[in-house]
Structures are given as C-alpha cells and as structure tokens.
Design an enzyme around this catalytic site. Structure first.
Site, PDB file in Angstrom:
ATOM      1  N   LYS A 103       0.858  -1.197   0.000  1.00  0.00           N
ATOM      2  CA  LYS A 103       0.000   0.000   0.000  1.00  0.00           C
ATOM      3  C   LYS A 103       0.884   1.233   0.000  1.00  0.00           C
ATOM      4  CE  LYS A 103      -4.454   0.967   0.315  1.00  0.00           C
ATOM      5  NZ  LYS A 103      -5.605   0.102   0.010  1.00  0.00           N
ATOM      6  N   GLY A 214     -20.550   6.903   2.777  1.00  0.00           N
ATOM      7  CA  GLY A 214     -19.480   7.193   1.821  1.00  0.00           C
ATOM      8  C   GLY A 214     -20.058   7.264   0.421  1.00  0.00           C
ATOM      9  N   GLY A 216     -18.007   8.125  -2.419  1.00  0.00           N
ATOM     10  CA  GLY A 216     -16.898   8.201  -3.377  1.00  0.00           C
ATOM     11  C   GLY A 216     -17.108   7.145  -4.449  1.00  0.00           C
ATOM     12  N   ASN A 217     -16.042   6.728  -5.118  1.00  0.00           N
ATOM     13  CA  ASN A 217     -16.179   5.730  -6.191  1.00  0.00           C
ATOM     14  C   ASN A 217     -16.878   4.463  -5.684  1.00  0.00           C
ATOM     15  OD1 ASN A 217     -15.743   4.157  -8.596  1.00  0.00           O
ATOM     16  ND2 ASN A 217     -14.001   3.228  -7.573  1.00  0.00           N
ATOM     17  N   GLY A 219     -18.732   3.834  -2.698  1.00  0.00           N
ATOM     18  CA  GLY A 219     -20.078   4.000  -2.137  1.00  0.00           C
ATOM     19  C   GLY A 219     -21.111   4.351  -3.204  1.00  0.00           C
TER      20      GLY A 219
HETATM   21  N1  GLU Z   1      -7.343   0.270  -3.099  1.00  0.00           N
HETATM   22  C1  GLU Z   1      -8.113  -0.894  -3.378  1.00  0.00           C
HETATM   23  C2  GLU Z   1      -8.177  -1.797  -2.169  1.00  0.00           C
HETATM   24  O1  GLU Z   1      -8.028  -1.356  -1.051  1.00  0.00           O
HETATM   25  C3  GLU Z   1      -7.669  -1.602  -4.652  1.00  0.00           C
HETATM   26  C4  GLU Z   1      -6.259  -2.081  -4.677  1.00  0.00           C
HETATM   27  C5  GLU Z   1      -5.792  -2.558  -6.050  1.00  0.00           C
HETATM   28  O2  GLU Z   1      -6.571  -2.540  -6.982  1.00  0.00           O
HETATM   29  O3  GLU Z   1      -4.619  -2.943  -6.120  1.00  0.00           O
HETATM   30  O4  GLU Z   1      -8.452  -2.957  -2.270  1.00  0.00           O
END
Ligand code: GLU
Length: 406
Positions: A103, A214, A216-217, A219
């Site tokens: 992350k 939420g 956003g994308n 929600g």
């Molecule tokens: N940010 C998203 C998650 O928390 C997607 C991560 C990704 O597609 O690598 O799962």
C-alpha cells in the site's frame, strides 16, 4: 482508540487463538517486508516549494508481486498504510489471485491542490520509488482520492524513467492508457456479488433496506448497483453530511444535486442526519464505504443493522467486532467484501502483460465467479472453525500464504 495497524495486529492475534499457524509464521506476519518513507518536493503554483511526506509499504509477496493502492489524505500516516498493506496481503489471498500485499500514500489534502500541483506530486511519488516498482515487483493502484487520471500520470512517469512499455506496473488506469473495462465499479460490484451469495445464509430478505456510508467511487457505485438489483437505499452520506428517507432515495437526482451543490445535504424529500446517526439506523444492510474505525466500542451497541458489508478497509475495530458478534449482527469482512477492486486490477495487469483487452462482460463474468467462490469458501471456513466470517477469511488467507512461504 487504537490505530489501524494495532487493529490489524489484534485481528492476527485473534486468528492465531482460533487456529495454530505456528509462532514463527505469525511473528513474520507481524512485520512488513519493508516500509519506505519519502519526501516529495513540489513547486507550487505560487512559486513556493512544498515538501510532502509519501509512503510505500511492501508487506508480503509470498503469493506474487506486492499489490495495493495509493491513498491521498491529510490524515494518512505510516500506521494506516502498514495496516492497509497487511490487509491487502490477506485480501489477495482471499480472492485467490497471485498477488501479495502492499500500500502507498501521501499525507495531503488533494482538494487543496491545483491540477498541475497534483500531477507534479503524483509524478514525484513515482520518481522516488521507481526502483522498487514493476510488473513483477510491486503494482500500485487507486485508493481513497486517487483517480484513473492519477494512475495514467504515474504509469507515464514510470515508463519515462524505466522504459518499461508493458503498462502493467499501475492498475486502475483509464481505458485509453491500458486500463481494464469494469475497473471503476469493480469494488461495489464485487461487494454485491459477495452479498448476493451470502444473503440467504445470513437470513436477509430478498429485497433489503440498505444504508451506505461514503459516496466516493465505491459507495456511489454500490448504491447504484444495489438499487438496480431491486434493493432500497434509504440513506447515504459523504464526508460532510448524510440524508435519509425511509421509503428510498432517488439516486440519479441525488447525484445531480451533489454535482450542483457539492454536497448531499438539503436534498428535497429527505431528512438531514449526521454520519453517526446514519450508522445507527434500522436497516437490513449497513455498508460502510469510507474510512477505518467508524464502528468502535463506543457505538457498536447502538448498531441496528442485521448485516454489515465492509466496503471500506478496516471500518470496524476488533472490540466492536466482538460486540456485534454477541448482538448476532453478521459482518461480511473488508478482505472479502471489497476484494472485487483488486481482482479486476489483477485482470488489468494480466491483460497488459498478455497485450489483450477483454470485454466488460468477460470481466464481470470472471469477477462474479471468483467472488462467489471466495464467499462460499469463507462461509465454510467460518462454520468449520465455529467462528465469524472475518476469522474464516483470515484462516483461509493464512493457509494459502503459509503454504507458499513454506
Ligand atoms: N485500493 C483498493 C483496495 O483497497 C484496490 C487495490 C488494487 O486494486 O490494487 O483494495
């Protein structure tokens, strides 16, 4: 309150009380392979130089390249990114994709930056980290406040620096930059498939009253998908406010209203309520789709939903988990519920490496099968170990990771 990383480690403690994975393995999973902090200098529009703090945590790559989004938020800090990276490792194992957990993030309120400042910041993040990224090494993606456009800038910067033309180092790109069909709604849609697979088993009616936190994308897409499938959305919220109508909300008009006024509140025919009140509404399904730590020991007793579908990462603390379990409220955990996003990211990576472009139908069909399979296996694991779904998911994931690590 504990920080998200402490919460994640408490979940790991809990699972090792339920099933013995061996101390060495659990100790290994208590630490990321590496966590990297970077300073990103950005020349601002007014000519001043500002330094932003950025991060990449590579947690575990037993199953494949580190995989996970990049978050832009003013409250983002290393413990949050570490927790999110750990959860990505569990999530990819749950979804059964050949990816590990990672992350990234930047401590920034992106709404305060101009477009050109945002682009410089995003390219700057890649410049500082290009050595460790790559299709077979570490594959970032969008997360809170990072968009397909940002992924396109990052992918372009990576190609400029390294000459890699596969476009497989970043996922969640726009279609014209090598993105996959269906990546936008993938998290919400995957959550719906998981919910639909478990709905009967969890004692929910065919048509549910749904509350979503939420917009956003994740929600907003979830609201649309659940309503298209015959469920009634009775409340939604954004970071500033929440609106409620027991008989259901007209989502199309609400989106227009939000576009026009910049907020959800004061929409005719609905009642303004607070985010705290929204979480405590009576409903069949509560969908937290915003941030960590929104259901804690301070409000878990007051939750009246029958089932909670965690589309956000880490919305429920371990203490709240125990309270909800005693109250007989089932939680469909984040590592299963929101794994549709990274699953379609994996499809995108795969298409880029094979130089293919799949139709939206193909993407959705494959996603559906994988989400149904994961949901069924986790329900089985939970039953087999006489525990709740989150622990079922952790057991399945740890078994898969341990097998590879050995
Ligand atoms: N940010 C998203 C998650 O928390 C997607 C991560 C990704 O597609 O690598 O799962």
């Amino acid at each position: 309150m504990q920080n998200p990383y402490q919460n994640a480690m408490a979940q790991l403690d809990k699972v090792s009380q339920i099933k013995n994975f061996g101390e060495d393995f659990i100790e290994k999973l208590r630490h990321p392979d590496r966590d990297i902090r970077i300073s990103i200098p950005v020349k601002m529009d007014d000519g001043s130089l500002k330094i932003f703090e950025g991060y990449r945590v590579e947690y575990n790559n037993a199953l494949g390249p580190y995989k996970g989004g990049i978050r832009y938020h003013q409250d983002t800090e290393i413990n949050e990114v570490k927790a999110l990276a750990f959860w990505m490792a569990i999530k990819c194992a749950v979804a059964n994709i050949p990816m590990g957990g990672g992350k990234g993030g930047v401590t920034v309120d992106p709404k305060k930056l101009s477009k050109s400042e945002l682009e410089k910041l995003s390219r700057g993040w890649v410049q500082k980290l290009s050595d460790i990224l790559g299709p077979k090494k570490d594959v970032p993606a969008p997360d809170v406040n990072t968009t397909p456009e940002i992924m396109a800038w990052m992918a372009d910067e990576f190609e400029k620096i390294t000459g890699d033309k596969t476009r497989a180092t970043f996922t969640g790109k726009p279609i014209e930059a090598g993105g996959s069909e269906g990546r936008g709604p993938a998290t919400g849609l995957g959550g719906f498939y998981v919910f639909d697979t478990l709905r009967g088993q969890l004692g929910l009616p065919e048509k549910c009253k749904v509350v979503i936190q939420g917009f956003g994308n994740v929600g907003a897409n979830a609201a649309k998908i659940f309503s298209q499938n015959g469920h009634t959305i009775i409340a939604v919220s954004d970071s500033k406010s929440a609106i409620f109508n027991e008989n259901g909300l007209d989502l199309k008009k609400i989106e227009e209203h939000k576009k026009k006024t910049g907020a959800l509140k004061d929409f005719s025919g609905t009642k303004n309520i607070t985010n705290a009140e929204l979480l405590e509404l009576s409903c069949d399904l509560l969908v937290p789709a915003a941030f960590e730590n929104v259901i804690t020991d301070a409000n878990a007793e007051k939750i009246k939903a029958k089932v909670i579908l965690e589309l956000a990462n880490g919305p429920i603390t371990p203490k709240a988990d125990e309270i909800l379990f005693k109250k007989n409220i089932s939680v469909i955990p984040d590592v299963l519920a929101n794994s549709g996003g990274v699953t379609v990211s994996y499809f995108e990576w795969d298409q880029n490496l094979k130089n293919e472009h799949w139709s939206e139908n193909k993407v959705f069909d494959k996603l559906k099968l994988m989400m149904e399979d994961a949901a069924k296996k986790i329900l089985e694991k939970a039953k087999e170990n006489k525990t709740y779904l989150r622990m079922g998911a952790f057991i399945l994931a740890l078994e898969r990771i341990k097998e590879k690590m050995l």
